[in-house]
Scaffold this active site. Structure first.
Site, PDB file in Angstrom:
ATOM      1  N   GLY A 169       7.122   5.790   7.551  1.00 12.52           N
ATOM      2  CA  GLY A 169       6.263   6.971   7.525  1.00 12.52           C
ATOM      3  C   GLY A 169       6.409   7.751   8.812  1.00 12.52           C
ATOM      4  N   CYS A 200      13.736  11.732   5.667  1.00  8.83           N
ATOM      5  CA  CYS A 200      13.736  11.398   7.094  1.00  8.83           C
ATOM      6  C   CYS A 200      15.109  11.685   7.695  1.00  8.83           C
ATOM      7  CB  CYS A 200      13.355   9.946   7.297  1.00  8.83           C
ATOM      8  SG  CYS A 200      14.333   8.835   6.296  1.00  8.83           S
ATOM      9  N   GLU A 259       9.816  17.325  14.046  1.00 10.47           N
ATOM     10  CA  GLU A 259      10.228  17.090  12.657  1.00 10.47           C
ATOM     11  C   GLU A 259       9.445  18.064  11.768  1.00 10.47           C
ATOM     12  OE1 GLU A 259       8.869  13.499  10.553  1.00 10.47           O
ATOM     13  OE2 GLU A 259      10.931  13.248   9.876  1.00 10.47           O
ATOM     14  N   GLU A 313       9.843   2.302  10.476  1.00  9.09           N
ATOM     15  CA  GLU A 313      10.894   3.322  10.354  1.00  9.09           C
ATOM     16  C   GLU A 313      10.185   4.665  10.282  1.00  9.09           C
ATOM     17  OE1 GLU A 313      14.076   3.356  10.770  1.00  9.09           O
ATOM     18  OE2 GLU A 313      14.150   1.197  11.092  1.00  9.09           O
ATOM     19  N   LYS A 332       0.852  -1.195   0.000  1.00 10.11           N
ATOM     20  CA  LYS A 332       0.000   0.000   0.000  1.00 10.11           C
ATOM     21  C   LYS A 332       0.886   1.241   0.000  1.00 10.11           C
ATOM     22  CE  LYS A 332      -1.597   3.072   2.467  1.00 10.11           C
ATOM     23  NZ  LYS A 332      -1.727   4.143   1.460  1.00 10.11           N
TER      24      LYS A 332
HETATM   25  P1  NAD Z   1       2.449   8.959   6.927  1.00 12.21           P
HETATM   26  O1  NAD Z   1       2.647   8.301   8.247  1.00 12.21           O
HETATM   27  O2  NAD Z   1       1.402   9.975   6.800  1.00 12.21           O
HETATM   28  O3  NAD Z   1       2.108   7.852   5.826  1.00 12.21           O
HETATM   29  C1  NAD Z   1       2.955   6.766   5.571  1.00 12.21           C
HETATM   30  C2  NAD Z   1       2.123   5.633   5.007  1.00 12.21           C
HETATM   31  O4  NAD Z   1       1.227   5.176   6.012  1.00 12.21           O
HETATM   32  C3  NAD Z   1       1.252   6.047   3.814  1.00 12.21           C
HETATM   33  O5  NAD Z   1       1.178   4.978   2.897  1.00 12.21           O
HETATM   34  C4  NAD Z   1      -0.095   6.287   4.466  1.00 12.21           C
HETATM   35  O6  NAD Z   1      -1.182   6.141   3.570  1.00 12.21           O
HETATM   36  C5  NAD Z   1      -0.101   5.188   5.508  1.00 12.21           C
HETATM   37  N1  NAD Z   1      -1.002   5.409   6.629  1.00 12.21           N
HETATM   38  C6  NAD Z   1      -1.446   6.583   7.150  1.00 12.21           C
HETATM   39  N2  NAD Z   1      -2.284   6.345   8.194  1.00 12.21           N
HETATM   40  C7  NAD Z   1      -2.342   4.998   8.345  1.00 12.21           C
HETATM   41  C8  NAD Z   1      -3.016   4.127   9.253  1.00 12.21           C
HETATM   42  N3  NAD Z   1      -3.799   4.603  10.228  1.00 12.21           N
HETATM   43  N4  NAD Z   1      -2.854   2.795   9.109  1.00 12.21           N
HETATM   44  C9  NAD Z   1      -2.053   2.302   8.146  1.00 12.21           C
HETATM   45  N5  NAD Z   1      -1.400   3.066   7.250  1.00 12.21           N
HETATM   46  C10 NAD Z   1      -1.531   4.398   7.362  1.00 12.21           C
HETATM   47  O7  NAD Z   1       3.886   9.497   6.468  1.00 12.21           O
HETATM   48  P2  NAD Z   1       4.225  10.323   5.139  1.00 12.21           P
HETATM   49  O8  NAD Z   1       3.739  11.715   5.312  1.00 12.21           O
HETATM   50  O9  NAD Z   1       3.805   9.556   3.935  1.00 12.21           O
HETATM   51  O10 NAD Z   1       5.819  10.297   5.144  1.00 12.21           O
HETATM   52  C11 NAD Z   1       6.600  11.234   5.801  1.00 12.21           C
HETATM   53  C12 NAD Z   1       7.132  10.643   7.100  1.00 12.21           C
HETATM   54  O11 NAD Z   1       7.856   9.458   6.798  1.00 12.21           O
HETATM   55  C13 NAD Z   1       8.119  11.546   7.803  1.00 12.21           C
HETATM   56  O12 NAD Z   1       7.826  11.539   9.173  1.00 12.21           O
HETATM   57  C14 NAD Z   1       9.470  10.892   7.553  1.00 12.21           C
HETATM   58  O13 NAD Z   1      10.446  11.146   8.519  1.00 12.21           O
HETATM   59  C15 NAD Z   1       9.074   9.458   7.516  1.00 12.21           C
HETATM   60  N6  NAD Z   1      10.082   8.666   6.795  1.00 12.21           N
HETATM   61  C16 NAD Z   1      10.885   7.854   7.521  1.00 12.21           C
HETATM   62  C17 NAD Z   1      11.884   7.128   6.872  1.00 12.21           C
HETATM   63  C18 NAD Z   1      12.771   6.203   7.647  1.00 12.21           C
HETATM   64  O14 NAD Z   1      13.328   5.301   7.048  1.00 12.21           O
HETATM   65  N7  NAD Z   1      12.945   6.410   8.934  1.00 12.21           N
HETATM   66  C19 NAD Z   1      12.047   7.244   5.498  1.00 12.21           C
HETATM   67  C20 NAD Z   1      11.195   8.097   4.795  1.00 12.21           C
HETATM   68  C21 NAD Z   1      10.203   8.798   5.454  1.00 12.21           C
END
Ligand code: NAD
Length: 477
Positions: A225, A281, A378, A247, A172
């Site tokens: 995320g 990130c 962040e 992560e 997803k």
């Molecule tokens: P997000 O948490 O909003 O979404 C990430 C994913 O989770 C998306 O596919 C989203 O649709 C899904 N999602 C959202 N709510 C959900 C739920 N309740 N249940 C299941 N899935 C759900 O994050 P984003 O805005 O897409 O990404 C940015 C974030 O990702 C930043 O905080 C960044 O630091 C982090 N990130 C971390 C790494 C790492 O490796 N540590 C790498 C890249 C990004």
């Protein structure tokens, strides 16, 4: 271009909602149509993955590896069109996006080769005539939930190790990267994997996440995320006792000590803070500078910040483009406003009008206290805060004052200070004279403290996550 689900080798058009995807670099332009699924498709995808798992998991590693080599070739052949689509969908500058697609190809080839490498260890038994060994076995159906900021590399650094270990996958992607995900699925459809080995479901995280976590029998989940989402997902997985990794966010510090080579440090800090419009990130969000070098360093960094090229993501000269979406724009804009009110702006750069695209002018800020949101939270945008430290002790103390622990850098010519930083920093990725962002696919990747569930992705570590180790013992005497 429009999003489609790919379930059990069949394409279908999700029917629960439809929106036009706007190009964040030019919001008057439509890139494609985003169609969203309901939870029902998730159930179908998990069932399809379960069925084909019996075939995929029994194939030899070499045969699975051949499929991954074909995926790599197909991606390589379409690299430019994938990069252009992703840049148009989420605003990452095309030059960086090409690098990311190339990284996807490398990751596929790296894990393809794992199909013919050792998948266990022989362990001497204390008894005679006993062969004892520990061998990797697949977990089953693995759910992958990915963010939008690395729309190609992150999905592939989960897919490739999951597949080579013999798992089948339900993926997803983030809503803001779903066109790119659909394009990748179209390419991988020709790689000869049994239908249903990879399944793609497009939709809202909350809705599909609920279906995945509460209504389906997935065996493991890998998530990248935000911290808030990751913690909720981790809790749901723990309640069901399935293997998971999350992560999450970062608040990464670059420490500049008085013996640093200023020109190296300036370029690395600039790149860490502002490339991808700060939406990594591992982006540099805090710049901690030793008092003795503060004025010289900050002056040079400010001069370079002024020159940054903020442009349309498809412009080859763009150092940074817009932020990815209206939601991102609103969130980062609020931090920019608070920087203007509560801090002192040391430097900024010219940016296109926000009426044209989701552009945020990069900001270099000082004068905010350690408890301010700009220092603690962040931001995920092109805003970096400079802090002053009396010496290395205070610099490390400030750098560690965070709930996050993803990456950190020090700039110094002193080996003792470099090693001290490597040892004392509470972060999963610690670097000397290099920017905080930047990873190599063959090395473990992940955070400490609130940034991670403490497993690692990429390199050999990913194989540990995507497999279960069985200890086998045979008495043959
Ligand atoms: P997000 O948490 O909003 O979404 C990430 C994913 O989770 C998306 O596919 C989203 O649709 C899904 N999602 C959202 N709510 C959900 C739920 N309740 N249940 C299941 N899935 C759900 O994050 P984003 O805005 O897409 O990404 C940015 C974030 O990702 C930043 O905080 C960044 O630091 C982090 N990130 C971390 C790494 C790492 O490796 N540590 C790498 C890249 C990004």
């Amino acid at each position: 271009m429009e999003t489609r689900n790919w379930i059990g080798g069949e394409w279908s058009t999700p029917g629960s909602g439809e929106t036009q995807v706007r190009n964040p670099s030019a919001i008057g332009e439509t890139v494609g149509t985003l169609r969203l699924s309901s939870g029902k498709e998730v159930l179908q995808a998990v069932e399809a993955a379960r069925r084909v798992g019996r075939i995929w998991s029994k194939m030899t590693g070499a045969a699975r590896g051949e499929c991954l080599y074909r995926m790599a070739l197909l991606l390589e052949r379409s690299a430019e069109s994938v990069a252009q689509l992703a840049s148009s969908e989420m605003g990452k500058p095309i030059v960086e996006m090409r690098g990311e697609v190339a990284r996807g190809v490398q990751l596929l080839r790296y894990y393809a080769a794992e199909g013919v490498r050792s998948d266990g260890d022989v362990i001497p038994s204390a008894q005679s005539n006993v062969l004892q060994y520990a061998k990797r076995f697949p977990l089953g159906v693995v759910a992958l939930i990915t963010p939008w900021n690395f729309p190609v590399a992150i999905p592939i650094w989960k897919l490739a190790p999951a597949l080579i270990c013999g798992n089948t996958v339900v993926w997803k992607p983030a809503e803001f990267a779903s066109l790119t995900a659909a394009k990748l699925a179209e390419l991988f459809a020709d790689a000869g994997l049994p239908p249903g080995t990879i399944n793609l479901v497009i939709g809202k995280g909350r809705l599909l996440g609920k279906a995945l976590l509460e209504e389906c029998g997935i065996d493991a989940l890998s998530f990248t995320g935000s911290t808030a989402t990751g913690l909720a997902i981790g809790a749901a997985c723990a309640a069901r006792n399935i293997k998971f990794q999350t992560e999450m966010g970062g608040k990464n510090a670059a420490v500049v000590l008085k013996d640093a080579r200023v020109s190296t440090a300036v370029q690395a800090v600039l790149s860490g803070a502002y490339r991808s419009a700060g939406q990594k990130c591992t982006a540099t969000s805090r710049i901690i500078v030793e008092n003795a070098i503060y004025d010289e360093f900050v002056q040079e960094l400010a001069a370079e910040t002024l020159k940054l090229q903020v442009r349309h993501a498809l412009d080859e000269k763009a150092y940074l483009g817009p932020v990815a979406s209206e939601e991102q724009y609103r969130s980062v804009h609020a931090y920019a406003e608070s920087a203007r009110t509560d801090g002192k702006i040391i430097a900024t750069a010219a940016a296109p009008d926000s009426g044209e695209g989701y552009y945020i002018a990069p900001l270099l800020v000082e004068g905010v206290g350690a408890e301010h949101a700009l220092v603690r939270e962040e931001i995920f945008g092109p805003i970096a805060v400079v802090q002053r430290a009396a010496d290395i002790d205070e610099a490390i103390d400030l750098a560690n004052r965070s709930v996050f622990g993803l990456s950190a850098s020090v700039f110094t010519a002193n080996l003792t200070n470099a090693f001290r930083f490597l040892e004392e920093m509470e972060a999963g990725m610690v670097r000397v004279n290099q920017e905080t962002a930047g990873v190599e696919y063959q090395a473990p990747f992940g955070g400490m403290k609130g940034s991670s569930s403490h497993t690692r992705e990429q390199g050999q570590s990913a194989l540990d996550f995507y497999s279960a180790l069985k200890t086998c013992s045979i008495q043959y005497g």
